[in-house]
Design an enzyme around this catalytic site. Sequence first.
Site, PDB file in Angstrom:
ATOM      1  N   LYS A   1      -0.851   4.927   4.546  1.00  0.00           N
ATOM      2  CA  LYS A   1      -1.766   3.998   5.217  1.00  0.00           C
ATOM      3  C   LYS A   1      -1.303   3.789   6.650  1.00  0.00           C
ATOM      4  O   LYS A   1      -0.135   3.469   6.894  1.00  0.00           O
ATOM      5  CB  LYS A   1      -1.834   2.664   4.472  1.00  0.00           C
ATOM      6  CG  LYS A   1      -2.834   1.684   5.059  1.00  0.00           C
ATOM      7  CD  LYS A   1      -3.027   0.478   4.170  1.00  0.00           C
ATOM      8  CE  LYS A   1      -3.970  -0.536   4.786  1.00  0.00           C
ATOM      9  NZ  LYS A   1      -5.307   0.043   5.063  1.00  0.00           N
TER      10      LYS A   1
ATOM     11  N   HIS B   1       0.834  -1.199   0.000  1.00  0.00           N
ATOM     12  CA  HIS B   1       0.000   0.000   0.000  1.00  0.00           C
ATOM     13  C   HIS B   1       0.872   1.253   0.000  1.00  0.00           C
ATOM     14  O   HIS B   1       2.072   1.198   0.282  1.00  0.00           O
ATOM     15  CB  HIS B   1      -0.910   0.027   1.228  1.00  0.00           C
ATOM     16  CG  HIS B   1      -2.097  -0.877   1.118  1.00  0.00           C
ATOM     17  ND1 HIS B   1      -2.012  -2.234   1.332  1.00  0.00           N
ATOM     18  CD2 HIS B   1      -3.396  -0.625   0.805  1.00  0.00           C
ATOM     19  CE1 HIS B   1      -3.216  -2.781   1.163  1.00  0.00           C
ATOM     20  NE2 HIS B   1      -4.064  -1.822   0.851  1.00  0.00           N
TER      21      HIS B   1
END
Length: 276
Positions: free
Chosen positions: A169, A165
């Site tokens: 995040k 990601h």
Amino acid sequence: MNSQYPIPVVINGAAGKMGREVVKAVSQATDLTLLGAIDRNPEHQGKDAGELAGLPEPLEVPITDQLEPMLAMAGQERQIGVMVDFTHPSTVYDNIRSAIAYGVRPVVGTTGLSPAQIQDLAEFADKASTGCLMIPNFSIGMVLLQQAAVQASQYFDHVEIIELHHNQKADAPSGTALQTAQMLAELGKTFNPPQVEETEKLPGARGSVAAEGIRIHSVRLPGLIAHQEVIFGSAGQIYTLRHDTSDRACYMPGVLLAIRKVVQLKSLVYGLEKIL
């Protein structure tokens, strides 16, 4: 529920990357109406949600940081209101409880809640007979990957998950990776029987260990959006399932489906596959 009126939607985290996509999707749906846009970032207070999302015309819905007054307003609408939450793990629990308390149905894309918190929210939603959808990943492609992984697990005893990601995040592993591991663990099978006595020269080198011996590895880098691999191995072969996100617009059909479904529910439901 009165179906002749559009569903009023409050978007929490409306100035974020996912929030802006939801603003565009909701504003373009004829059966939904954008009632409110919430964001705590002081830089965006008072800005038009449509202009901030890149729409050609303003929506005349200003960004505000006042969630509870907006939930109170949504709870008084003729149609059942929905709160879409893409905020932060540190605030999402309180956001969900507040929405349920006002009779507003939460659709939650924020991950990072503990199992105990999810259970508490499920009990709270049950007592209030209020629908709530918690969706770790709104992509149809990810649902298909998870279903394929469950099928493959019947034939492989070794599996590891890699999730990748963007570096903004906040939680790791991702909620999607945890959900995938849970789905495999629920099959009643223990994976990755040890072959040697492993030694980690750096703590965490072999990733985290979920239920039934399933290992999860998390990567965080700028340039990524959301990606996941489930890698199965056996003697002489590797079977890899991978899902890549190149544009957050891919999540919007799932978000819109969840908004329309949650007003029909009376309890908390976890996972997009439960409403397809």
